[in-house]
Write an enzyme that holds these catalytic residues in place. Sequence first.
Site, PDB file in Angstrom:
ATOM      1  N   ASP A 219      -3.292 -16.872 -22.190  1.00 44.17           N
ATOM      2  CA  ASP A 219      -2.946 -15.410 -21.722  1.00 44.17           C
ATOM      3  C   ASP A 219      -1.873 -15.645 -20.915  1.00 44.17           C
ATOM      4  OD1 ASP A 219      -3.477 -12.630 -21.554  1.00 44.17           O
ATOM      5  OD2 ASP A 219      -3.975 -13.268 -19.475  1.00 44.17           O
ATOM      6  N   GLU A 287       0.930 -16.731 -25.439  1.00 50.78           N
ATOM      7  CA  GLU A 287       1.534 -15.453 -25.194  1.00 50.78           C
ATOM      8  C   GLU A 287       2.496 -15.338 -24.350  1.00 50.78           C
ATOM      9  OE1 GLU A 287      -0.264 -11.014 -24.266  1.00 50.78           O
ATOM     10  OE2 GLU A 287      -0.699 -12.703 -22.863  1.00 50.78           O
TER      11      GLU A 287
END
Length: 601
Positions: A219, A287
């Site tokens: 993330d 990401e």
Amino acid sequence: MGLYCWVALLAVGVGVVSAQKDWWETASFYQIYPRSFQDSNGDGIGDLNGIKSRLEYLKSLGVTGFWLSPIYPSPMADFGYDISNFIDIHPSFGTMDDFKQLVAEAKKLQLRVILDFVPNHSSDEHEWFKKSVQREPGYEDFYVWQDPKPGTERDPPNNWVAAWYGSAWEWNNDRKQFYLHQFHTKQPDLNYRNPAVVQAMKNVLRFWLDQGVDGFRVDAVPWLFETVGFPDEPTSGQSNDPLSQNYLRHIYTLDQPETVDMVYQWRELLDQYKQEHNTTTKVLMTEAWSSLDVVKTYFNDSNNRQGSQMPFNFQLIMRLDSNSKASDFKTVVDSWIDIIPPNHTPNWVLGNHDKRRVSSRMGGDHMVDIMAMIELTLPGISVTYQGEEIGMHDVDISWADTQDPAACQLTEQTYQEGTRDPARTPFQWDSTANAGFTNASVKPWLPLALDYPLVNVQVQQDTAQNSHLKVFKELMNLRGTKTLIWGSYKSLVLGTNVFAILRSFPNDKRTYVVLTNIGTTVETVDATKLDSSLPNELVYRVVGVSSNHKPGETVIAKSIQLQAHEAVVLSNGMARLAQSFTVLGGAIVLLMVVHMFKTSM
């Protein structure tokens, strides 16, 4: 002729490829947002046992594996992305035993399990942060701490702003310093310039690898490092609000060189783990909503040091919308393929829990099959967000029902600009109360779509008509063919607004032609412009919900009429012949084996 000679001839006849790809290079992943997938205990919140009960559904879709949004202990200031313990399970999702059972059941079904790894920050309720506040030995610099701006008593160290809104600095009265938080105030940034932090987070990765996971989706990678010295960032000229993220050019807080190196270190750890435990490859998905020239650095460097196998490709989300034309589709797809280094694999992402759903973002239900056909016939890896396979759309969430912390920081007048709730509503399984997501007497954590009795898995599976789910499954079946795994790729804009894809593989004598009419008018196109060697007749293989055709029908290649928003996959006759030959050949081998067994008795 002996049995083995027959088998050898049969193998040559159907076109066997001897080379191999690693499991993830041909994978189709499915993202699960655990709170909204399936509730098993009647509290209105999805959980691990609920996911386990639906694994057969994932298997029926044909996906390779699934990745889970955070399931760790958390105060839920950002619904799990504020983690108070990186190596345990939040009680609302279940227990560690529940997780182990989920992994074991997934492995029985040959489904890979990917976890969300959230390295940039923890919760302010994590023991590490509490110790850092108190300056306990070994934890003094676990987070990014700074004194107030020189000459002031309580002004932030610089002008940095958080990704959501407001200053990126929060005063801690116990420590008498500011801490950096690139997101929510309850999400203090870890200090990756401290080797102890780097090692602690590597230990987290190893812990979950030991639990049997197959990789990680990482993330918010671009925020890992900040420039030494903490200089003010320059203004962007895009906003007049100094507390808005768009007010500044984030040249000191995003995409720092050390960030890419950290990704390489994680990849090295995963590769070492594979060797140490003689296991399959562990995959790293990263990401980064960064520019293409930055994203491509995550693959590898000039010394061929390997990074993420899957730097997520968000181009289909970032650069396409309801106003896009066929030429835009070609530009976006080709721009991503052009940056893929040799011997690396493209990936395609249509949506996730942070972005509006395909149906809503792209202009309506008619775009669901178009986007699925494009994504699932392009070369490489696909990632599908839960519910996209049935055409779920954004749900209008009132201010009173809003749950997303990013939206709650705004006002009743402005929350719609920042809310992510509309794409996070409960999965629609059937037409019963609460769509089969939770008990009828329980209120789900977010409201359901009003049309769930019509848009759900059961209706689309059981209908005699075509459906988004049936189209999705047919496309997933095609993804397993040698042509889509190994074949070449070409795209063109045909007619006024038809985006066309050609996938061919001479060894298999199969060619697939994908035609998607992005426009609102009827188009007649010549498929032979993609390949002049195409036969006079093509066969419909997969037809979208907007099509009046049926699989098995034929059409003249030079004159194919497409209705507005029609999407189809066509093939040459050899594809149909080869498929029939494969089935026939399998039957012949089976009969020969049975005959040999009988004669040996």
